[in-house]
Design an enzyme around this catalytic site. Sequence first.
Site, PDB file in Angstrom:
ATOM      1  CE  LYS A 498      -1.866  -1.665   3.890  1.00 24.59           C
ATOM      2  NZ  LYS A 498      -3.276  -1.566   3.567  1.00 24.59           N
ATOM      3  NE  ARG A 499      -2.190   6.484  -0.494  1.00 21.21           N
ATOM      4  CZ  ARG A 499      -2.491   7.235   0.557  1.00 21.21           C
ATOM      5  NH1 ARG A 499      -1.729   8.251   0.915  1.00 21.21           N
ATOM      6  NH2 ARG A 499      -3.576   7.000   1.262  1.00 21.21           N
ATOM      7  CE  LYS A 504      -2.081   4.082   3.082  1.00 21.61           C
ATOM      8  NZ  LYS A 504      -3.387   3.447   2.847  1.00 21.61           N
ATOM      9  CB  THR A 605      -9.611  -1.178  -1.971  1.00 23.25           C
ATOM     10  OG1 THR A 605      -8.437  -0.414  -2.274  1.00 23.25           O
ATOM     11  CG2 THR A 605     -10.810  -0.266  -1.850  1.00 23.25           C
ATOM     12  CE  LYS A 609      -7.701  -3.862  -5.060  1.00 20.63           C
ATOM     13  NZ  LYS A 609      -6.745  -2.745  -5.181  1.00 20.63           N
TER      14      LYS A 609
HETATM   15  C1  26W Z   1      -3.221  16.133  -0.897  1.00 24.52           C
HETATM   16  C2  26W Z   1      -4.000  15.515  -1.958  1.00 24.52           C
HETATM   17  C3  26W Z   1      -4.225  14.077  -1.727  1.00 24.52           C
HETATM   18  C4  26W Z   1      -4.799  13.602  -0.588  1.00 24.52           C
HETATM   19  C5  26W Z   1      -4.995  12.282  -0.391  1.00 24.52           C
HETATM   20  C6  26W Z   1      -3.877  13.166  -2.678  1.00 24.52           C
HETATM   21  C7  26W Z   1      -4.083  11.823  -2.496  1.00 24.52           C
HETATM   22  C8  26W Z   1      -4.648  11.372  -1.345  1.00 24.52           C
HETATM   23  C9  26W Z   1      -4.857   9.898  -1.114  1.00 24.52           C
HETATM   24  C10 26W Z   1      -3.906   9.122  -1.923  1.00 24.52           C
HETATM   25  C11 26W Z   1      -6.298   9.532  -1.268  1.00 24.52           C
HETATM   26  C12 26W Z   1      -6.548   8.038  -1.156  1.00 24.52           C
HETATM   27  O1  26W Z   1      -6.046   7.231  -1.893  1.00 24.52           O
HETATM   28  N1  26W Z   1      -7.407   7.646  -0.228  1.00 24.52           N
HETATM   29  C13 26W Z   1      -7.761   6.250  -0.060  1.00 24.52           C
HETATM   30  O2  26W Z   1      -8.970   6.023  -0.750  1.00 24.52           O
HETATM   31  C14 26W Z   1      -9.287   4.652  -0.769  1.00 24.52           C
HETATM   32  C15 26W Z   1     -10.518   4.476  -1.625  1.00 24.52           C
HETATM   33  O3  26W Z   1     -11.645   4.986  -0.997  1.00 24.52           O
HETATM   34  C16 26W Z   1      -9.495   4.126   0.631  1.00 24.52           C
HETATM   35  O4  26W Z   1      -9.714   2.745   0.569  1.00 24.52           O
HETATM   36  C17 26W Z   1      -8.283   4.417   1.503  1.00 24.52           C
HETATM   37  O5  26W Z   1      -8.556   4.066   2.840  1.00 24.52           O
HETATM   38  C18 26W Z   1      -7.911   5.890   1.408  1.00 24.52           C
HETATM   39  O6  26W Z   1      -6.677   6.139   2.073  1.00 24.52           O
END
Ligand code: 26W
Length: 764
Positions: A498-499, A504, A605, A609
């Site tokens: 994951k990221r 996390k 998510t 999976k």
């Molecule tokens: C600052 C801009 C910004 C903020 C947040 C860019 C990107 C993000 C994240 C990468 C957003 C993200 O990926 N959120 C994830 O969304 C998924 C789908 O709903 C969830 O399953 C994850 O828990 C959530 O972290």
Amino acid sequence: MDIKQRMQELSQAKYSRELAQCGGEQLYHVLLQLSQELAQARPAPAGERKLYYFSAEFLIGKLLSNNLLALGIFDEVSKVLAECGHTLSAVEDVEPEPSLGNGGLGRLAACFLDSIAALGLNGDGVGLNYHYGLFEQRFHRSHQYEQPNPWIEDESWLIPTGVEFEVPFGFGGVKARLLDIAVPGAHSGIANRLHLFDVENPAPAPADGIDFDKSDLPARLTSFLYPDDSDEAGRLLRVYQQYFMVSAGAQLILKELEERGFDPRTISDHVAIQINDTHPSMVIPELVRLLTARGLSMDEAVAQVSRTCAYTNHTILAEALEKWPLTFIEKVAPQLVPIIRELDARAKAAHSDPRVAIIQGGAGREVVHMAHMDIHYGYSVNGVAALHTDILKNSELKPFADIYPAKFNNKTNGVTLRRWLEVCNPQLASLLDECVGTEWRTDPTRLNKLMDYYNDSAVLDRLLEIKAANKRRASDLFIRDQYGIRLDPEAVFDIQVKRLHEYKRQQMNALYVIHKYLEIKAGRIPERPVTVIFGAKAAPAYVMAKNIIHLILCLRRLIENDPQVRPWLHVAMVENYNVTWAERIIPACDISEQISLASKEASGTGNMKFMANGAVTLGTLDGANVEIAELVGPDNIYTFGAGSNYVIELYDQKAKDSSKGYQSRVYYERPAVKPLVDFLLSPVMTELGDEAALKALQNDMINKDWFMALLDVEAYIAARDRAIADYGDRTAWARKMLVNIARSGFFSSDRTIAEYNRDIWNLK
Ligand code: 26W
């Protein structure tokens, strides 16, 4: 159509060769063209109302297998390839993975497009065509480096449309060119589209890494996703990108509305816009602007837009809730400023509570709170898992939920089981066909019937055999593609992909690795070998995340060089973790690490999976883990750690008085914890790694630990050791696998999309 014959014709036309003489690269291009022809021959779905899913990210992954499946020719093509001595997966190796997303939010958008098309719903995606993607991750001396990740080739899935719009930036107009990717629906006979906007003259990749002159607009608008936002120029570029996407997207909507013969005054009857997190939020004022330019009064335009737009929140992390300085918007799109001021004035007139204002802060320091605009001027606000939506309603967005209780709703995320089970784990998919019938492929709730085999030792054995085969396959691919890194397919595969983010808690996983290492060094040999696999990209400017990667890579080197430890413990970190690697690794997983600090992971998510592929979750009661736990029952998941209410309480206490609430040092002093944290600066580590980075990480753990890894680490170690011990009873473990697979049907994105359509979009 005779598929084999068409493939023959294409190989002759393109390469003047018999199909059987083609190499993998040529076969890929034959299949690319075949899929494009078939997808483009499909009609768009009917439907009074059309959805536009706006998202800054679409992490679509490679498309070949998925599209062949959706087009209903997967088996046939596989057969033809086999006759020529090729496999589909080898052919697909040639395909570059589009790098149009970062993590969960982008991958969710891709699963949603797949499900919208499969359900035959009239809905397209709208986003940007980033040429160099997020970035390609490289490891060097146990550190992450970033490089451009170009993925666009001369022949690709992108279809030029000839459609262009002018986007009016403050500095002048920029032409947006529309490229489309076809999205064929499985079993529905239709195809939707992913609309990706691009600039006319995109800039070449920067010479060195991913740094570039951020003032070089417009050529740089579609170079990268989320270019480094650690400085003001980077943040400003994001706003430019966002306006580019929403202005072109809104113009596309109005053009199609007109082509369908509808009056812009009735837009809300014919259009639904889903705003995926706040990145596309400027679509609201932009649409108001375009509608008033077409003769609607401000009142009419606002009313229409408010019945057209719906907002999904994906995070409660404060730093991710976008607030743009008004001066940025003034610079990027000055024409939006009076509209945003008007929207704000109306909201303030109706609601005096300053917490719900759109524009906050005094003169010269005004910021626009994007989510607030979405909530006031959208007709639906949803969270992405039950717990997440509850937290939004009861704490993060409580003042809004009190004003608009009916707008708030939950849509628990889902994943497309076509990509994440049918394509990535064909052996398991055919076992499921045998057990529950093939209907699960269109109705995943049928997977529940697998429960009938709970005591069937033949099926349980097959599950174990398939898992073992997938582990061997993943190990082979590691050796082939990850610098010869050797995994031990006989070991327990324990995976966290994951990221990289502190919430996390990959750092807590690393503390477990240290714990195991110290145990082995002390002569306490574990019951069985464990292979710990990580995969994660860290945002380029996120120093702490990079330090965590450094820790993991140092631990890997330490362990690989230690013959006493190596037979029992392996650490591997996938370089450049992406969708392709996810498809290889997830089917091979035994233990799925979902260990975020409770209340912080909106849904997750990956957890879904892994479950569908027969991994058992080791997790906190966070995000969708809560729903997984309810569905599989306590015997088939390992949960541990502080609950979300307690965590929220700790944060509240700290906010009131910083000497109260969670104090990491107290946990650091515990005898089971201190040696693990101290180990970061032990001589073996500082010899291998960058002392400053390790020290910064250690110092943060001891003195801050904002995401409370030390609070949960002891419970985590205990739960993880219990899972690894239970793994030894193979029959009992196979039963846990079976229950997880059987209950995963709920997490199909087809279910999620059916709910969005029923409660929010009403497409037909
Ligand atoms: C600052 C801009 C910004 C903020 C947040 C860019 C990107 C993000 C994240 C990468 C957003 C993200 O990926 N959120 C994830 O969304 C998924 C789908 O709903 C969830 O399953 C994850 O828990 C959530 O972290």
